[in-house]
Design an enzyme around this catalytic site. Sequence first.
Site, mmCIF file in Angstrom:
data_model
loop_
_atom_site.group_PDB
_atom_site.id
_atom_site.type_symbol
_atom_site.label_atom_id
_atom_site.label_comp_id
_atom_site.label_asym_id
_atom_site.label_seq_id
_atom_site.Cartn_x
_atom_site.Cartn_y
_atom_site.Cartn_z
ATOM 1 N N THR A 17 129.476 23.679 74.753
ATOM 2 C CA THR A 17 130.168 22.653 73.966
ATOM 3 C C THR A 17 129.682 21.241 74.272
ATOM 4 O O THR A 17 129.983 20.320 73.533
ATOM 5 C CB THR A 17 131.684 22.707 74.247
ATOM 6 O OG1 THR A 17 131.909 22.452 75.634
ATOM 7 C CG2 THR A 17 132.269 24.052 73.866
ATOM 8 N N LYS A 18 128.951 21.079 75.390
ATOM 9 C CA LYS A 18 128.485 19.754 75.826
ATOM 10 C C LYS A 18 127.021 19.826 76.223
ATOM 11 O O LYS A 18 126.483 20.896 76.490
ATOM 12 C CB LYS A 18 129.311 19.276 77.025
ATOM 13 C CG LYS A 18 130.776 19.081 76.708
ATOM 14 C CD LYS A 18 131.539 18.630 77.925
ATOM 15 C CE LYS A 18 133.011 18.486 77.579
ATOM 16 N NZ LYS A 18 133.834 18.214 78.740
ATOM 17 N N HIS A 74 133.496 21.594 60.308
ATOM 18 C CA HIS A 74 134.456 21.021 59.369
ATOM 19 C C HIS A 74 134.976 19.692 59.912
ATOM 20 O O HIS A 74 135.234 19.563 61.106
ATOM 21 C CB HIS A 74 135.650 21.963 59.165
ATOM 22 C CG HIS A 74 135.306 23.216 58.457
ATOM 23 N ND1 HIS A 74 135.175 23.276 57.086
ATOM 24 C CD2 HIS A 74 135.057 24.458 58.912
ATOM 25 C CE1 HIS A 74 134.862 24.506 56.731
ATOM 26 N NE2 HIS A 74 134.784 25.245 57.820
ATOM 27 N N ALA A 122 124.847 34.891 79.619
ATOM 28 C CA ALA A 122 125.297 35.682 78.475
ATOM 29 C C ALA A 122 126.754 35.375 78.150
ATOM 30 O O ALA A 122 127.593 35.250 79.036
ATOM 31 C CB ALA A 122 125.130 37.164 78.776
#
Length: 170
Positions: free
Chosen positions: A149-150, A97, A144
């Site tokens: 995120t990067k 979003h 796991a």
Amino acid sequence: MKKLYLILYYGFGRYLPASTNSYFKWCRKVRRVLASKCFDRCGQNVNIEKGAYFGTGTGISIGNGSGIGVNCSVHGPLTIGDNVMMGPEVTILTSNHKFDRLDIPMRHQGMSIEPVTIGNDVWIGMRSIILPGVNIGDKVIIGAGAVVTKDIPNNAIVGGVPAKIIKYRE
């Protein structure tokens, strides 16, 4: 024709037993044939496991010897290299979003699409989440439950929330 293959996959193939069941090895072949007709590119000896979700398959490219694990959810645009192993329930997201403006509710700002690229010889552990726009190098291991995120460089072993480099493969 693609619509027919999607109907056959989601109506039948997705529910066939996992390929680990020695009596049902043929299920792997059925899922591969159905899914390969939906992807933009599908290499040889690809394994699509029971319950795998890939939307319409548009924008998805999967390399030789790679697989999408049991109950995984992946979205295009996505490029998966060769020999990528994916544990159960992995989620790969490519949309998010928009939230740039404060004067408009987030749900009215639309979506952004950011492709994900996964290199060759990568092992993605169970229930890992890969967020939009991430590039994963070659020979990477994702522990796991990690939330990536990067970008991850070649040969890295990562884990945690958010995923951090633990060490490098030598």
